[in-house]
Write a protein that holds these residues in place. Structure first.
Motif, PDB file in Angstrom:
ATOM      1  N   ARG A  91       0.812  -1.219   0.000  1.00 42.05           N
ATOM      2  CA  ARG A  91       0.000   0.000   0.000  1.00 42.05           C
ATOM      3  C   ARG A  91       0.847   1.272   0.000  1.00 42.05           C
ATOM      4  O   ARG A  91       0.529   2.245  -0.683  1.00 42.05           O
ATOM      5  N   ARG A  92       1.912   1.293   0.775  1.00 42.41           N
ATOM      6  CA  ARG A  92       2.735   2.507   0.822  1.00 42.41           C
ATOM      7  C   ARG A  92       3.407   2.764  -0.520  1.00 42.41           C
ATOM      8  O   ARG A  92       3.498   3.915  -0.967  1.00 42.41           O
ATOM      9  N   THR A  93       3.872   1.725  -1.152  1.00 45.35           N
ATOM     10  CA  THR A  93       4.457   1.869  -2.489  1.00 45.35           C
ATOM     11  C   THR A  93       3.417   2.404  -3.460  1.00 45.35           C
ATOM     12  O   THR A  93       3.687   3.316  -4.254  1.00 45.35           O
ATOM     13  N   ALA A  94       2.215   1.829  -3.412  1.00 47.70           N
ATOM     14  CA  ALA A  94       1.145   2.261  -4.308  1.00 47.70           C
ATOM     15  C   ALA A  94       0.772   3.716  -4.066  1.00 47.70           C
ATOM     16  O   ALA A  94       0.576   4.492  -5.018  1.00 47.70           O
ATOM     17  N   LEU A  95       0.682   4.110  -2.821  1.00 44.63           N
ATOM     18  CA  LEU A  95       0.296   5.488  -2.509  1.00 44.63           C
ATOM     19  C   LEU A  95       1.331   6.475  -3.018  1.00 44.63           C
ATOM     20  O   LEU A  95       0.981   7.549  -3.532  1.00 44.63           O
ATOM     21  N   ASP A  96       2.607   6.110  -2.937  1.00 44.90           N
ATOM     22  CA  ASP A  96       3.667   6.984  -3.448  1.00 44.90           C
ATOM     23  C   ASP A  96       3.509   7.190  -4.951  1.00 44.90           C
ATOM     24  O   ASP A  96       3.603   8.320  -5.450  1.00 44.90           O
ATOM     25  N   VAL A  97       3.236   6.117  -5.688  1.00 43.55           N
ATOM     26  CA  VAL A  97       3.057   6.215  -7.137  1.00 43.55           C
ATOM     27  C   VAL A  97       1.830   7.054  -7.471  1.00 43.55           C
ATOM     28  O   VAL A  97       1.869   7.942  -8.338  1.00 43.55           O
ATOM     29  N   VAL A  98       0.737   6.791  -6.781  1.00 50.97           N
ATOM     30  CA  VAL A  98      -0.502   7.522  -7.039  1.00 50.97           C
ATOM     31  C   VAL A  98      -0.328   9.015  -6.776  1.00 50.97           C
ATOM     32  O   VAL A  98      -0.807   9.862  -7.540  1.00 50.97           O
ATOM     33  N   MET A  99       0.388   9.369  -5.713  1.00 52.91           N
ATOM     34  CA  MET A  99       0.617  10.785  -5.427  1.00 52.91           C
ATOM     35  C   MET A  99       1.435  11.448  -6.534  1.00 52.91           C
ATOM     36  O   MET A  99       1.161  12.589  -6.931  1.00 52.91           O
ATOM     37  N   ALA A 133     -10.689  18.429 -20.735  1.00 59.64           N
ATOM     38  CA  ALA A 133     -11.543  18.138 -19.581  1.00 59.64           C
ATOM     39  C   ALA A 133     -11.147  16.772 -19.042  1.00 59.64           C
ATOM     40  O   ALA A 133     -11.284  15.761 -19.735  1.00 59.64           O
ATOM     41  N   THR A 134     -10.648  16.717 -17.811  1.00 59.35           N
ATOM     42  CA  THR A 134     -10.122  15.465 -17.283  1.00 59.35           C
ATOM     43  C   THR A 134     -10.848  15.037 -16.016  1.00 59.35           C
ATOM     44  O   THR A 134     -11.254  15.865 -15.196  1.00 59.35           O
ATOM     45  N   ILE A 135     -10.987  13.713 -15.890  1.00 59.95           N
ATOM     46  CA  ILE A 135     -11.494  13.098 -14.659  1.00 59.95           C
ATOM     47  C   ILE A 135     -10.346  12.313 -14.044  1.00 59.95           C
ATOM     48  O   ILE A 135      -9.710  11.483 -14.716  1.00 59.95           O
ATOM     49  N   LEU A 136     -10.067  12.568 -12.787  1.00 61.66           N
ATOM     50  CA  LEU A 136      -9.029  11.838 -12.071  1.00 61.66           C
ATOM     51  C   LEU A 136      -9.587  10.477 -11.669  1.00 61.66           C
ATOM     52  O   LEU A 136     -10.553  10.381 -10.920  1.00 61.66           O
ATOM     53  N   HIS A 137      -8.965   9.424 -12.206  1.00 59.81           N
ATOM     54  CA  HIS A 137      -9.453   8.054 -12.037  1.00 59.81           C
ATOM     55  C   HIS A 137      -8.364   7.205 -11.394  1.00 59.81           C
ATOM     56  O   HIS A 137      -7.182   7.345 -11.713  1.00 59.81           O
ATOM     57  N   LEU A 138      -8.750   6.308 -10.505  1.00 61.64           N
ATOM     58  CA  LEU A 138      -7.825   5.385  -9.854  1.00 61.64           C
ATOM     59  C   LEU A 138      -8.092   3.980 -10.371  1.00 61.64           C
ATOM     60  O   LEU A 138      -9.157   3.410 -10.133  1.00 61.64           O
ATOM     61  N   GLU A 139      -7.120   3.403 -11.083  1.00 64.02           N
ATOM     62  CA  GLU A 139      -7.276   2.076 -11.665  1.00 64.02           C
ATOM     63  C   GLU A 139      -6.619   1.042 -10.745  1.00 64.02           C
ATOM     64  O   GLU A 139      -5.438   0.751 -10.846  1.00 64.02           O
ATOM     65  N   GLY A 140      -7.425   0.485  -9.858  1.00 64.58           N
ATOM     66  CA  GLY A 140      -6.906  -0.411  -8.833  1.00 64.58           C
ATOM     67  C   GLY A 140      -6.660   0.365  -7.551  1.00 64.58           C
ATOM     68  O   GLY A 140      -5.953   1.371  -7.556  1.00 64.58           O
ATOM     69  N   CYS A 141      -7.248  -0.119  -6.447  1.00 60.92           N
ATOM     70  CA  CYS A 141      -7.253   0.674  -5.206  1.00 60.92           C
ATOM     71  C   CYS A 141      -6.196   0.229  -4.202  1.00 60.92           C
ATOM     72  O   CYS A 141      -6.419   0.273  -2.989  1.00 60.92           O
ATOM     73  N   GLU A 142      -5.036  -0.184  -4.696  1.00 61.46           N
ATOM     74  CA  GLU A 142      -3.955  -0.581  -3.798  1.00 61.46           C
ATOM     75  C   GLU A 142      -3.555   0.529  -2.838  1.00 61.46           C
ATOM     76  O   GLU A 142      -3.075   0.263  -1.730  1.00 61.46           O
ATOM     77  N   ALA A 143      -3.721   1.785  -3.254  1.00 61.15           N
ATOM     78  CA  ALA A 143      -3.280   2.918  -2.437  1.00 61.15           C
ATOM     79  C   ALA A 143      -4.262   3.283  -1.325  1.00 61.15           C
ATOM     80  O   ALA A 143      -3.938   4.100  -0.461  1.00 61.15           O
ATOM     81  N   ILE A 144      -5.441   2.688  -1.334  1.00 61.89           N
ATOM     82  CA  ILE A 144      -6.465   3.051  -0.353  1.00 61.89           C
ATOM     83  C   ILE A 144      -6.378   2.112   0.851  1.00 61.89           C
ATOM     84  O   ILE A 144      -6.349   0.894   0.705  1.00 61.89           O
ATOM     85  N   ASP A 145      -6.356   2.689   2.023  1.00 58.55           N
ATOM     86  CA  ASP A 145      -6.211   1.960   3.276  1.00 58.55           C
ATOM     87  C   ASP A 145      -7.551   1.422   3.765  1.00 58.55           C
ATOM     88  O   ASP A 145      -8.614   1.875   3.315  1.00 58.55           O
ATOM     89  N   PRO A 146      -7.527   0.465   4.702  1.00 61.15           N
ATOM     90  CA  PRO A 146      -8.784  -0.118   5.211  1.00 61.15           C
ATOM     91  C   PRO A 146      -9.684   0.887   5.923  1.00 61.15           C
ATOM     92  O   PRO A 146     -10.889   0.663   6.038  1.00 61.15           O
ATOM     93  N   GLU A 147      -9.097   1.984   6.377  1.00 59.09           N
ATOM     94  CA  GLU A 147      -9.897   3.023   7.051  1.00 59.09           C
ATOM     95  C   GLU A 147     -10.444   4.057   6.074  1.00 59.09           C
ATOM     96  O   GLU A 147     -11.183   4.955   6.478  1.00 59.09           O
ATOM     97  N   PHE A 148     -10.029   3.984   4.804  1.00 53.95           N
ATOM     98  CA  PHE A 148     -10.506   4.857   3.726  1.00 53.95           C
ATOM     99  C   PHE A 148     -10.055   6.306   3.876  1.00 53.95           C
ATOM    100  O   PHE A 148     -10.646   7.210   3.290  1.00 53.95           O
ATOM    101  N   ASN A 149      -9.003   6.533   4.642  1.00 52.68           N
ATOM    102  CA  ASN A 149      -8.473   7.896   4.760  1.00 52.68           C
ATOM    103  C   ASN A 149      -7.958   8.400   3.415  1.00 52.68           C
ATOM    104  O   ASN A 149      -8.192   9.553   3.040  1.00 52.68           O
ATOM    105  N   ALA A 150      -7.246   7.531   2.691  1.00 50.64           N
ATOM    106  CA  ALA A 150      -6.716   7.947   1.386  1.00 50.64           C
ATOM    107  C   ALA A 150      -7.841   8.256   0.407  1.00 50.64           C
ATOM    108  O   ALA A 150      -7.719   9.163  -0.427  1.00 50.64           O
TER     109      ALA A 150
END
Length: 360
Positions: A91-99, A133-150
């Motif tokens: 998850r931490r690796t994924a969040l770094d990439v997503v950011m 015109a762009t929509i920010l989309h997340l393809e695969g939710c590896e970066a999202i934590d179980p508490e959904f803070n991300a």
């Protein structure tokens, strides 16, 4: 600009259901690479190609590559294949990439090239302008934590669409593998956290993309989501028996929900032999469009190219080739109104029914 000139400007302009240019830019130079988009490049999408292709914007995906996933697209050139699902990404690796990928899109907005849109009125206004015109989309939710803070933070940053999985498992569910021939009935459905993710997306008005979910996960979303069912970049399984494509039963569920399917340009999902080879005639793209339109109706089909994420038919090549597809639609007998729906109108319709909570 008078109304007629405005209509002419939008005629054939494409709002696309999926691209991976943010990943390509990040791989080319990290978060500082946004400026590469402004210049001619080898990417499927850059600013010059977008203008040449009458490309008005679309879903810009944030995606995390697998550490040791192998060259799955090369595997898919074989007559039959079964690419194993990659391992879970940290998850931490994924969040770094997503950011970093989100930062690239933010930088493009600062440069005045795009606008990150979170409401349909803003989307339509931008689509009529010179910005994408762009929509920010997340393809695969590896970066999202179980508490959904991300999820909450990403939503505030403009996230308005996500796929619970790519073709890889997450804590939310299991992806459908790249397998041919095969059905999507492979593996388990959503986890309890996946069900909660659906609930929270419904609550916030975030579109849930079904494109990489297996059949059981698809059915779980269909049972628990109150939104239209959407596959942003998928094709008809009846014409190409790839696990990534949608069966008639899945199309029935999408139709019943007034949902949406975006035609994927990836060669392996278009060809009847399932091979990722690019000698695909435009007529094969039209066969999938015909099938989807006949099954779903004219209001529920659009384009979901997968530019910069797949091997694209030579006849299209990159985003500058979109007018060739539009011309083929015209020659095929599609009327002006239908072409406008396929190119952009149907995406706006389904987003109006999904982004219900976006009042600001």
């Amino acid at each position: 600009m008078n109304a007629n000139n405005a209509d002419d400007k939008l005629r054939g302009r494409v709002f696309d259901g999926h691209n991976d240019i943010l990943t390509r830019l990040m791989e080319a130079g990290g978060a500082s690479s946004a400026e590469l988009f402004l210049n001619p490049s080898d990417f499927h999408i850059d600013l010059q190609k977008a203008r040449a292709g009458n490309f008005g914007g679309g879903f810009f995906a944030m995606w995390v590559s697998s550490p040791s996933g192998g060259d799955y697209q090369s595997m898919m050139t074989q007559a039959e294949y079964d690419v194993p699902l990659p391992e879970l990404v940290d998850r931490r690796t994924a969040l770094d990439v997503v950011m970093r990928e989100a930062a690239i899109l933010t930088r493009l907005q600062e440069l005045g090239v795009v606008e990150i849109c979170t409401t349909v009125p803003a989307l339509k206004k931008c689509f009529s302008s010179d910005r994408l015109a762009t929509i920010l989309h997340l393809e695969g939710c590896e970066a999202i934590d179980p508490e959904f803070n991300a999820l909450d933070v990403l939503y505030e940053a403009g996230l308005r669409s996500l796929g619970p999985v790519w073709s890889r498992s997450t804590i939310f569910g299991e992806g459908v593998p790249f397998r041919f021939p095969a059905t999507p009935d492979i593996g388990a459905g959503l986890t309890d956290l996946g069900m909660e993710l659906v609930r929270r997306c419904n609550e916030k008005g975030i579109l849930i993309d079904l494109s990489h979910l297996n059949q059981k996960g698809f059915e779980d979303v269909a049972r628990h989501s109150r939104h239209p069912l959407v596959a942003t970049h998928s094709n008809a399984h009846a014409l190409c028996t790839h696990a990534r494509n949608l069966t008639d039963a899945q199309l029935e569920q999408i139709k019943a929900s007034r949902g949406m399917v975006g035609l994927n340009f990836a060669s392996a999902f278009l060809r009847s032999d399932g091979r990722m080879l690019t000698d695909v005639p435009v007529e094969q793209m039209l066969r999938h469009l015909d099938y989807l339109i006949e099954f779903l109706g004219e209001d529920s089909v659009g384009l979901g190219s997968d530019f910069d994420g797949a091997e694209i038919p030579d006849v299209i090549g990159d985003v500058s080739g979109l007018p060739r597809l539009v011309a083929a639609m015209q020659a095929h007998g599609y009327g002006e109104q239908l072409i406008d729906k396929l190119c952009h109108g149907n995406w706006f319709r389904v987003l109006e029914e999904t982004w219900h909570s976006n009042d600001s």
